[in-house]
Scaffold this active site. Sequence first.
Site, PDB file in Angstrom:
ATOM      1  N   ARG A   1       7.674 -11.168   5.317  1.00 21.55           N
ATOM      2  CA  ARG A   1       7.564 -10.252   6.504  1.00 21.55           C
ATOM      3  C   ARG A   1       8.196 -11.559   7.148  1.00 21.55           C
ATOM      4  NH1 ARG A   1       1.019  -9.690   5.793  1.00 21.55           N
ATOM      5  NH2 ARG A   1       1.150  -7.931   4.462  1.00 21.55           N
TER       6      ARG A   1
ATOM      7  N   HIS B   1      -5.952  -1.536  -4.358  1.00 26.02           N
ATOM      8  CA  HIS B   1      -6.132  -0.389  -3.754  1.00 26.02           C
ATOM      9  C   HIS B   1      -7.181   0.367  -4.550  1.00 26.02           C
ATOM     10  CE1 HIS B   1      -2.324  -1.686  -1.836  1.00 26.02           C
ATOM     11  NE2 HIS B   1      -3.009  -1.822  -0.240  1.00 26.02           N
TER      12      HIS B   1
ATOM     13  N   HIS C   1      -8.207  -1.365   0.335  1.00 24.23           N
ATOM     14  CA  HIS C   1      -7.393  -2.720   0.379  1.00 24.23           C
ATOM     15  C   HIS C   1      -8.313  -3.481  -0.226  1.00 24.23           C
ATOM     16  CE1 HIS C   1      -3.864  -0.880   3.395  1.00 24.23           C
ATOM     17  NE2 HIS C   1      -5.321  -0.219   3.522  1.00 24.23           N
TER      18      HIS C   1
ATOM     19  N   GLN D   1       1.303 -11.167  -3.688  1.00 20.16           N
ATOM     20  CA  GLN D   1      -0.537 -10.757  -2.957  1.00 20.16           C
ATOM     21  C   GLN D   1      -0.988 -10.134  -4.281  1.00 20.16           C
ATOM     22  OE1 GLN D   1       0.249  -7.523   0.024  1.00 20.16           O
ATOM     23  NE2 GLN D   1      -1.015  -8.456   1.310  1.00 20.16           N
TER      24      GLN D   1
ATOM     25  N   ASP E   1      -2.466  -8.209  -4.815  1.00 23.55           N
ATOM     26  CA  ASP E   1      -3.376  -6.890  -3.972  1.00 23.55           C
ATOM     27  C   ASP E   1      -3.821  -5.406  -5.135  1.00 23.55           C
ATOM     28  OD1 ASP E   1      -3.308  -4.718  -1.856  1.00 23.55           O
ATOM     29  OD2 ASP E   1      -1.087  -5.055  -1.221  1.00 23.55           O
TER      30      ASP E   1
ATOM     31  N   CYS F   1       1.034  -1.048   0.222  1.00 22.47           N
ATOM     32  CA  CYS F   1       0.313   0.276  -0.086  1.00 22.47           C
ATOM     33  C   CYS F   1       0.392   1.871   0.277  1.00 22.47           C
ATOM     34  CB  CYS F   1      -1.166  -0.015   1.568  1.00 22.47           C
ATOM     35  SG  CYS F   1      -0.384  -1.408   2.364  1.00 22.47           S
TER      36      CYS F   1
ATOM     37  N   LYS G   1     -13.578  -3.845   8.102  1.00 15.83           N
ATOM     38  CA  LYS G   1     -12.647  -5.226   7.249  1.00 15.83           C
ATOM     39  C   LYS G   1     -14.366  -6.147   6.806  1.00 15.83           C
ATOM     40  CE  LYS G   1     -10.049  -7.795  10.426  1.00 15.83           C
ATOM     41  NZ  LYS G   1      -8.252  -8.280  10.074  1.00 15.83           N
TER      42      LYS G   1
END
Length: 638
Positions: free
Chosen positions: A364, A386, A512, A382, A384, A335, A466
Amino acid sequence: MPDITFPDGKIIKFKNNVSGLMIVETIGKSLAKEACVISVNGKLKDLNYEIKENSSVRIITSKDKEGLEILRHDAAHVLAMAVQELFPGTQVTIGPIIEDGFYYDFSRKEPFTKDDLEKIENRMKEIVDRDEITKREVWKKSDAINHFKKIGEHYKVQIIETISNDEEISIYHHGKWQDLCRGPHLLSTGRIGKAFKLTKVSGAYWRGDSKNEMFQRIYGTCWNNEKDLNNYLTRIKEAEKRDHRKLGKEMDLFHFREESPGSVFWHSKGWTLFLKLIDYMRIKQKNAGYQEINTPELLDKSIWEKSGHWEKFGELMFTSTTPDEKIFAIKPMNCPGCVQIFNRGLKSYRDLPLKMSEFGKVHRYEPSGALHGLLRVRAFTQDDAHIFCTEEQITQECLSVTNLILEIYKDLGFTNIILKYSDRPEVRVGDDKVWDKSEAALLEAIKASKLEYSVNKGEGAFYGPKIEYILRDAIGRDWQCGTLQVDLNLPGRLGATFIDKDGSKKIPVMLHRALFGSLERFIGILIEHYAGKLPLWLSPVQTIVLPISQDFDDYAKKVFEQLRKAGINCEVDLKNHKINYKIREHFLAKIPLLLICGKKELDTNTITIRRLGSEKQETINLDKAIRDISSQNKFPLN
RNA sequence: GCCCACAUAGCUCAGUUGGCAGAGUACUUCCAUGGUAAGGAAGAGGUCGCAAGUUCGAUUCUUGCUGUGGGCACCA
């Protein structure tokens, strides 16, 4: 003189106070045998609980879900009893039921071994044979504390101390052994039966807190009868056969190694699958109005300090120090990078909603004990995205994300989806009015999806509520994959703005969202869901051409070339093996289609097709075969 | 990170109280040239996870480390 009402409305009048046992005995002998406990006005009670007033009752047998739970709870007691008989000085703590079984946590210095487990299980069976009678007593809190202090059960003392004063403190006796317990329990240990098994021993923290002492937890499973027990054990074995780590090796998809724990070495076949998923998603996302971006793996520490990640997750980030002493973090999230792209150039309200997707590889530093095949790794990709939007657009955008996720799950063979909704936590940022709006927007989106959902009160992220999308796989296991979070924090922190209709600068809302979450993890789930038998379009090797003997190698090669030109992932197996051998070998490797050719096929320009899991053979014209396979080799786009 | 267990051939595993390391399978070569889930024979393949220690001698015993597995804790 209670009147007892049964679920079917029938009423029996008793002259005196009556117990559950007396009731079932009036009804019938077999019921008296099967009964576990009794529900009195909706509350579960021991069978020898004395009913003094008019009540409606329901007899709970071990065939009922609650009855089986009672059985398991009793088994946990008997486990603790067996352990204390065999290993005096061991302290008992808690022993609840769980899905399919129970566990009990013990405090003891020496570890329990595998042999101990067997001994304990045998002793449990002895205790069942002894048929120890259950007795319930209610004690005064102070008496209970003193008693457990005296016998050295210090954790029980701690448990009793946390029980509120208006609650009854009940002590259950099974023969000479006793335990603090809410109950209810079976009449005697003999009623548990012997369809139980101790399955594993592991460590577990007192009160679930890693700062506390670690106990030894013994897990067990318990069922009504041998048959159910065996069914359960078979189910576990079947699940093991699907293990993606095992199949990944067998199918030559990926491997892990010591030099990079938690990072995947994708082999050609695994990577083919990986890229197929991305190709498929690229199309879906493009159609849904996303633009794809890509951001750096390394970003200066300062950006993570601004975003708040450094403070919260700094210890779990990989970092890299340059020769001139600058600290970069390897991104654990996409992000902040994405916001940088949003920030480039002035944005107008006309640009919103702006949807930017990224197949971002993040790292991570997960705790070593958490690593688990593809399902929990330290480096993952990911899917991902946004979405920058206005507050008014939240509902619509959440809805379209939910729809996209459902479509994609369906395409991949998952139709059983549930949602988990988490709302504002106690510690949070942002105005309550904005929280009201975003929570309402998310809920509206969920309701519109008409899916089953559960609410996790206060479990939202500190920056917004979420949704988590949970899919149920072929053998009934739930996996959390996609997630959608409303973020009221990061855009502000990282300086994202847009110019609104009235000419004023405003901070956009950021959503997200990840569809599968982690590609790596999702592939693990896919493998287990399909037990390795992937649908044709996802198979890294879709077909293999097998000549009957070497005389037909040239024809096989010709077929192979044509398939390859048609965009089909194929191989040709020219090894000097019999056809039986080759078929077995490739079907074990989960190849969905095998194309066999010999004299017959060569003479007639045909090919014989066999499908994984079927014994049928089908000989068809070569061109038609290639057309058919090509038509199946397509993304399942609606 | 914590508790327990495990680590032997590419893979799956055996190795019996410390004495030169084994099987099946895959691999290579040869024979067989085959019709739908394992044809036959031979050969090659290992510093027994890494590092110390005990011992005349360690795959085996001890300790440490690394990784894996099952849990616990964690999961932006």
